[in-house]
Write an enzyme that holds these catalytic residues in place. Structure first.
Site: not given
Ligand code: MTE
Ligand code: HPA
Ligand code: MOS
Length: 781
Positions: A326, A730
Site C-alpha cells: 500500500r 483513513e
Molecule cells: N475512528 C475511530 N473513532 N476509532 C477507530 O479506531 N479506526 C480507523 C477509522 N476511524 C478508527 C476510526 C481505521 S484504521 C479504519 S480502517 C476505519 O476507521 C475502519 O472503519 P470503517 O471501515 O468503518 O471506516
Molecule cells: N488495509 C487494511 N487492512 C488490510 C489490508 C488493507 O489494504 N489488506 C489486508 N488487511
Molecule cells: Mo485500518 S489501519 O485499515 O484498521
C-alpha cells in the site's frame, strides 16, 4: 467552526435518520454516560480468573532458563500456561507464520510473551507474572531499519512496481535530486487497551469477548490453538474503545491466551494488558526509510522517479506484505509519474512486529513523495503548490494511469484543490506570511496546501466481501447484524441508517447487535476504510430480500400489481390499502412470510496481478486537500498550528456529521504522527516511551483554533457504492501532511527560502530547532 453541507433539495427527509442525514453516533450518549459496555465491562461469571503475561527483557537471544515455580506459588495463582500446554497450533501468524503464541527457544523482541498466569485477581496475576526467573543467552539485535538492511534481513521478499525506464528518464532530465528521508512509527493509543474474556462452553466450546477488528480471525486462531473446529468457537465484539488498525491482528494473542487458560482451568478467564505492556508487546505503525532519485524540469514536472521504500517490520511478517504494497501504491499520491521504479523492502528488526495503522502504509508512501515535491519546489524556486498542480493526474494528455496500471476515472483533485485555494485565501495568506517573516527574526510562520488521493479496497482481493443478517420481529422492530465492527467510527450508525432508508422507517426502529461470528460468519476485518462500503451493501441486500418478499406477498394478498406496493413514511401501501409498518409486518407474519434474511456483497471490478504489478486494486479513490498555517519559534523549535482548512470528498455522504468527525480525528491523529509522537528504544531494545508521559499524542489544545472543514459538495461517487458514498476512515489522516509541509515552509524562511530543510518525521520541536540551526549554518557558507 465547521461547515456542514446543505442538504440537497431532493432529500427532504420523510423518515428520521435515513441515509445522508446528520445522525448522532448510535452510542454517543452511552460513551459519555459510561453505560457503553466494553470487553472489560462484560458481565463475567463469579469465578472468573484474571490472566497476565510474563514478558521478555531482551531484544534477541536464546531462552536458557524459565523457572516458573515462584509464579506458581505466588498468592492467588491458580494456573500457569507455557508452550507445552498448548494443545493445537503454537503459531498465530495471521497471514504468514512467524508469530509464536509464547516464546519457544528464541526471544525476538523486548516485551515478547514468555508465559501466562491465571490468578484470582488482576493484581495477583500481574504481581505473580513478575516473579519468573529467566536467563538468556543474548544474541546481536538489529534494532533499526539500517541495521536490518545492512544484514539483508527481511521478513518477506522485496517487491517492485515500475513503469518505463526510470533511470534513463532521470538521467536525461534537466534537473536531478537524490536523498534520504525517514518517517517514524506510531503507537495506536486506543483509549481502551487490548482485552479479552473467554468463557468455556459445553462440548469444549469457547465463547470469546474481545476488543478486535477481526472477530473471524480471532475465532479461527482460538480454534487452532485449542485444536477444535471453528464451529465450537464464538467471538462477540460489541464495540472497541478505539482500534486504529492496532486490533486488526494484534488482538488475537490475548484472546488465544485467555482461551487456553480458560480451557486449562475450566473457568472463565479475562486478560487485559496494562498500558505500558500494551505499548511494549503490541505492534505499531511501520517506520520507513526512503531513498530517492528524481528527475524533473524547470517547471517542476516530474520526469522520472526511483524510490526505495524500506519498512521496519519488526520480528515477523504480520501484515507487512500488504502494508508495504500500500505504501508503494501511494508513492504517487496524486501525481502522474511518467517513469517510475518503486521498490519495497520488508526489513526485519528485533522489535515488536509492526502492524496496521490508519492508512496502512499509504501515509508513509505519500509522505515520501511529498518530501520529494518539497525539494523540487526549492530547487526550481516555485511555490510547492504550483509543483503539485503541475504534476496532478489529468484527463487531458494521457496522464491518467498510475504506475501500477489503474486508470484514474474521476478527476476530482484539481477542482477540489482550486476550491480550497480560493476558500482558504491561500495565495494572499502566503504573500502576507512572507511579508511577516521578513520583519520577524525569531517567530516565523509557514503555510502549505497538500492533496490526498487514497485507494479504497483491500488490496488482498478476497477480503473485499461482507455479510449481514436482518430480522424483523412481530412488533415491527428490526434487528440488524453485519460483519463490521464498531470502533467509534460510526459504522453501526451508518449501516442502520441504510436499513432505515431501505424500509423507509425511522432509525429508532432498528437495533444493532454486537458483531458475532455465529450470526454472520467468515467476515473480513473492519479495515481499509471499507466497513460501510462492504457491510452497508450487504445490509442493503438483506433488506432488499425481505422487502421483495413482502412486496410479493402484498401484491398477491391484495391482488394488486407489485409496483403499487410502496414502503413510505413508516407505512406500507398496497394499492388502496395502507398499513403502518408494524401492522403490515403482523399481517405478513400471520400469513406465514419469513421476516428474516441474510445479505451479501462483494466489491466488483477489482483485480490485481501482483507478479506483474498491474491491475485495478482499488474500486475507486477518495480525495481531499488541506491548508495548514502555523507559527514556529526558531530559537526553541516550538510551534503551534494556527489554522487548518480542509475540503474532503466523501462522495454522497452517508452521515455528514460523522464524516466530519472522522476528518477531524484523522487529521489530528496524522498531525500527532508527524509532529510530537516519537517512539524511542534503548540500546537494549526496550521501548523507552511506553506511556503517555513520554509519548506525546496531540491534546485538545493542539487543535487548530481555526479549523474549517467542508465536505466537497455535489460529488457523488461515480461507482455504484452504497448510495454513492465514499469511505472516510483513513484518508483524512494524510491531510496532516500539510502541517509537516508548513513546518518546512516556516523553517525555510530562515534561509530566505533558498535552501531545503532536512526534516525527518516526526518533526518534534527538537528536530524543528535542529533544522533551523542547520539552515542558518548552511546559509552563511
Ligand atoms: N475512528 C475511530 N473513532 N476509532 C477507530 O479506531 N479506526 C480507523 C477509522 N476511524 C478508527 C476510526 C481505521 S484504521 C479504519 S480502517 C476505519 O476507521 C475502519 O472503519 P470503517 O471501515 O468503518 O471506516
Ligand atoms: N488495509 C487494511 N487492512 C488490510 C489490508 C488493507 O489494504 N489488506 C489486508 N488487511
Ligand atoms: Mo485500518 S489501519 O485499515 O484498521
Amino acid at each position: 467552526m465547521r461547515k456542514l453541507p446543505d442538504v440537497p433539495a431532493q432529500r427532504a427527509f420523510a423518515i428520521a435518520g435515513g441515509a445522508g442525514q446528520d445522525v448522532k453516533h448510535e452510542s454517543a450518549h452511552k460513551h459519555v454516560s459510561g453505560e457503553a459496555i466494553y470487553t472489560d465491562d462484560q458481565a463475567a461469571p463469579a469465578d472468573t480468573l484474571h490472566a497476565y503475561v510474563g514478558l521478555s527483557s531482551i531484544a534477541h537471544g536464546k531462552l536458557r532458563k524459565l523457572d516458573l515455580d515462584p509464579v506458581r506459588s505466588a498468592p492467588g495463582v491458580i494456573d500457569v500456561l507455557t508452550l507445552d500446554d498448548v494443545p493445537g497450533h503454537t503459531d498465530i501468524g495471521p497471514v504468514f507464520p512467524g508469530d509464536p503464541i509464547l516464546v519457544d527457544e528464541e526471544v525476538e523482541f523486548w516485551g515478547q510473551v514468555l508465559f501466562a498466569v491465571a490468578a484470582t485477581s488482576y493484581d495477583a496475576a500481574r504481581k505473580a507474572a513478575q516473579l519468573a526467573v529467566v536467563e538468556y543467552a543474548p544474541l546481536p539485535a538489529d534494532l533499526t531499519i539500517e541495521q536490518g538492511l545492512a544484514n539483508k534481513s527481511f521478513v518477506r521478499p522485496s517487491h517492485v512496481q515500475q513503469r518505463g525506464d526510470a533511470a534513463a528518464a532521470i538521467n536525461s532530465a534537466p534537473m536531478q535530486l537524490q536523498g534520504e528521508f525517514r518517517s517514524g512509527g506510531q503507537e495506536h493509543m486506543y483509549l481502551e487497551g487490548q482485552a479479552s474474556l473467554c468463557i468455556p462452553q459445553e462440548d469444549s466450546g469457547m465463547l470469546v469477548y474481545t476488543s478486535s477488528q477481526h472477530p473471524s480471525e480471532g475465532q479461527k486462531l482460538v480454534a487452532e490453538v485449542l485444536g477444535i473446529p471453528m464451529n465450537l468457537v464464538t467471538v462477540d465484539v460489541r464495540r472497541m474503545g478505539g482500534a486504529f488498525g492496532g486490533k486488526e491482528t494484534h488482538a488475537n494473542q490475548w484472546a488465544c491466551l485467555a482461551a487456553l487458560l480458560a480451557r486449562k482451568t475450566g473457568r472463565a478467564v479475562k486478560l487485559r494488558l496494562a498500558r505500558a505492556d500494551d505499548f511494549s508487546a503490541t505492534g505499531k505503525r511501520h517506520p520507513f526509510l526512503s531513498r530517492y532519485k528524481v528527475g524533473f524540469d524547470a517547471d517542476g514536472q516530474i520526469l522520472g522517479l526511483k524510490l526505495e521504500l524500506s519498512a521496519g517490520c519488526g520480528m515477523s511478517p504480520d501484515l507487512s506484505d500488504a502494508i508495504v504494497d500500500r505504501a508503494m501504491f501511494h508513492a504517487d499520491n496524486a501525481y502522474f509519474l511518467p517513469a517510475a521504479h518503486i521498490e519495497g523492502h520488508r526489513v526485519k528488526t528485533h522489535t515488536v512486529s509492526n502492524t496496521a495503522f490508519r492508512g496502512f502504509g499509504g501515509p508513509q508512501g505519500m509522505l515520501a513523495i511529498e518530501n520529494i515535491v518539497e525539494q523540487i519546489a526549492t530547487a526550481t524556486g516555485l511555490d510547492a503548490l504550483a509543483v503539485r498542480k503541475r504534476n496532478f493526474y489529468s484527463a487531458t494528455d494521457g496522464r491518467d494511469i498510475t504506475h501500477y496500471g489503474q486508470q484514474i476515472e474521476q478527476h476530482i483533485i484539481a477542482p477540489l484543490v482550486e476550491r480550497l485555494e480560493a476558500s482558504s485565501g491561500y495565495h494572499d495568506r502566503r504573500l502576507e506570511i512572507r511579508e511577516f517573516n521578513r520583519s520577524s527574526p525569531v517567530l516565523k510562520r509557514g503555510i502549505a496546501l497538500t492533496p490526498v488521493k487514497f485507494g479504497i479496497s483491500f488490496t488482498v482481493r478476497h477480503l473485499n466481501q461482507a455479510g449481514a443478517l436482518i430480522h424483523i420481529y412481530t412488533d415491527g422492530s428490526i434487528q440488524l447484524n453485519h460483519g463490521g465492527t464498531e470502533m467509534g467510527q460510526g459504522l453501526y450508525t451508518k449501516v442502520a441508517q441504510i436499513v432505515a432508508q431501505e424500509f423507509q422507517v425511522d432509525l429508532d426502529r432498528i437495533s444493532c447487535t454486537s458483531t458475532r461470528t455465529d450470526k454472520v460468519p467468515n467476515t473480513s476485518p473492519t479495515a481499509a476504510s471499507a466497513g460501510s462500503d462492504l457491510n452497508g451493501m450487504a445490509a442493503k441486500d438483506a433488506a432488499g430480500k425481505i422487502k421483495s418478499r413482502l412486496t410479493g406477498f402484498a401484491a398477491e394478498h391484495f391482488a394488486v400489481p407489485a409496483e403499487s406496493v410502496v414502503f413510505k413514511d413508516s407505512c406500507v401501501c398496497a394499492g388502496e390499502h395502507t398499513f403502518t409498518f408494524t401492522e403490515f409486518i403482523q399481517l405478513a407474519y400471520m400469513q406465514r412470510i419469513s421476516l428474516s434474511a441474510t445479505g451479501y456483497y462483494r466489491t466488483p471490478k477489482i483485480h490485481y496481478d501482483r507478479d506483474k504489478a498491474r491491475g485495478r486494486p482499488f474500486f475507486y479513490y477518495a480525495y481531499g486537500a488541506a491548508v495548514s498555517e502555523l507559527l514556529i519559534d526558531t530559537l526553541t523549535g516550538e510551534y503551534k498550528v494556527l489554522r487548518t482548512d480542509i475540503c474532503h470528498d466523501a462522495g454522497q455522504s452517508l452521515n455528514p456529521a460523522i464524516d466530519i468527525g472522522q476528518i477531524e480525528g484523522g487529521f489530528i491523529q496524522g498531525m500527532g504522527w508527524l509532529t510530537t509522537e516519537e517512539l524511542v528504544w534503548g540500546e537494549d531494545g526496550r521501548l523507552q516511551t511506553a506511556n503517555p508521559a513520554s509519548y506525546k499524542i496531540p491534546a485538545i489544545g493542539d487543535t487548530p483554533p481555526q479549523f474549517n472543514i467542508e465536505l466537497l459538495p455535489d460529488s457523488p461517487n461515480v461507482e455504484a457504492t452504497i448510495f454513492h458514498s465514499k469511505a472516510i476512515g483513513e484518508p483524512p489522516l494524510m491531510l496532516a501532511i500539510s502541517v509537516w509541509c508548513a513546518l518546512r515552509d516556516a523553517i525555510a524562511s530562515v534561509a530566505d527560502y533558498r535552501l531545503s530543510p532536512v526534516l525527518d518525521a516526526p518533526a518534534t520541536p527538537e528536530r524543528v530547532l535542529m533544522a533551523c540551526n542547520e539552515l542558518r549554518e548552511r546559509s552563511v557558507q
